[in-house]
Design an enzyme around this catalytic site. Structure first.
Site: not given
Length: 306
Positions: A51, A65, A92, A94, A119, A121, A129, A192, A215
Site C-alpha cells: 500500500y 497530508d 492512495d 486522495d 482508492h 475518498e 487525514c 474510514e 485501515n
C-alpha cells in the site's frame, strides 16, 4: 530479485494480479511502503501486495497530508515501489486531484506507472487525514460520478471507494454512500475511521458480498485489531499505511541526535542495517553479475583482453 534480472516478470497486469489476490478466501494484508527500499523489505518479509499512503508520501517529502501533491509526484513513488518489488500496489488517490476528468487522468497515469489498485475518498479539498476531526464531505452523487469516471478510465485497475462519512454524517450515511459508490462501479469499499468492533461488524453486515478494506493505522480512531480479527469481521483487505515511515522516522531522529551529541555515528552502528545487508536487499551483487555477463557475452575476448 532485482527488476533488471528477474526472469519471472508477470505476464498479467498489476490490476489483474491485485484482483486475483483479493479474490482469495484469506484477507489481503497490505503494509505501507513509502519508498523502494521499504517495498523490498516488505517483500522479503513475505507480503504479496503493498500500500502507498498519501500521508506517508507527503510526510516523506516534508509536507502535510492536505492533498497538495500532484499526480506526477505520486506516479514517481508508484514507479519506484513497483519497479523494486514487482508486487501489486494499492495507491492512495486522495480526492482524485479534481473532478471527473481529473480522476480519469489520475487513473490512467497510475495504471501506466504500474499500480494495481487505487482508492478515492469523498472529502473535498483541502482534505485531511481520515482520523482527524473537521473533515468536509463532497456531495454523495458527485463522488459517485468520480467513481464512475474512474471505472470508465481503468483497464484492469481495481477501484476502491473510500467514505469518511461515519465521523461526519453518521454510520447510516456512510452505509448509504458506500452502496451508491458500489452502484457507480467501485470494486471495493473503504469505510474510514470506524472506531469500534461493533461498527466494523455492522458495516460488513450492511454490505453483503462487497469487498471491504480496513485501515489499521496507529494513533487514530480505530482500536488495534489483527488481520485475523478483521477477516473474522468480514473484511477482505487491511492496510498499515504509515507504520514503516513512523518507525524509520523515529530511528532517524535518534541517529541525528546521537551524531549531534557524540560528534559521530559510532554509537549507533549496532542499530544500523549493515553494508552487507543493504547490498543483499537491493541486489547489488546480482546487478554486478548481470553487468559482467553482458560484457562477457557481447564483447569479443580479444577486445575484452586488450
Amino acid at each position: 530479485m532485482p527488476y533488471l534480472i528477474a526472469d519471472d516478470r508477470p505476464d498479467e497486469s498489476a490490476g489483474r494480479r491485485f484482483r486475483a489476490l483479493l479474490d482469495r478466501p484469506q484477507i489481503l494484508q497490505l503494509p505501507g511502503a513509502h519508498n523502494g527500499q521499504a517495498a523490498l523489505q516488505a517483500k522479503a518479509a513475505g507480503f504479496e501486495g503493498l500500500y502507498l499512503s498519501g500521508a506517508a508520501m507527503t510526510a516523506s517529502m516534508g509536507l502535510p497530508d492536505l492533498g497538495i501533491i500532484t499526480v506526477d509526484e505520486v506516479a514517481f513513488f508508484i514507479r519506484q515501489i513497483v519497479r523494486s518489488s514487482g508486487l501489486p500496489l494499492l495507491v492512495d488517490g486522495d480526492t482524485g486531484y479534481g473532478e471527473a476528468l481529473n480522476v480519469m487522468h489520475m487513473v490512467r497515469a497510475f495504471e501506466e506507472a504500474g499500480a494495481g489498485a487505487v482508492h478515492l475518498e469523498d472529502q473535498i479539498l483541502p482534505k485531511k487525514c481520515g482520523h482527524l476531526n473537521g473533515k468536509k464531505l463532497a456531495d454523495a452523487h458527485d463522488m459517485a460520478a468520480k467513481v464512475a469516471a474512474a471505472r470508465r478510465a481503468a483497464r484492469d485497475l481495481v477501484i476502491v471507494a473510500r467514505t469518511d462519512a461515519a465521523g461526519v454524517e453518521g454510520f447510516e450515511a456512510a452505509v448509504d454512500r458506500a452502496k451508491l459508490y458500489v452502484a457507480a462501479g467501485a470494486d471495493a469499499i473503504f469505510p474510514e475511521a470506524l472506531n469500534t468492533r461493533a461498527m466494523f461488524e455492522a458495516f460488513a453486515k450492511a454490505m453483503p458480498g462487497v469487498k471491504l478494506l480496513a485501515n489499521m493505522t496507529e494513533f487514530g480512531k480505530t482500536p488495534f485489531f489483527t488481520a485475523g480479527e478483521f477477516e473474522a469481521m468480514g473484511y477482505r483487505m487491511v492496510i498499515w499505511p504509515v507504520s514503516s515511515l513512523r518507525v524509520a522516522n523515529r530511528a532517524q531522529a535518534k541517529l541525528y541526535a546521537a551524531i549531534r551529541r557524540d560528534g559521530g555515528a559510532q554509537n549507533m552502528v549496532g542499530e544500523m542495517q549493515t553494508r552487507a545487508e543493504l547490498y543483499e536487499t537491493i541486489g547489488l551483487h546480482d546487478y554486478e553479475a548481470l553487468d559482467a555477463s553482458i560484457v562477457k557475452t557481447i564483447v569479443p575476448d580479444t577486445i575484452a583482453g586488450a
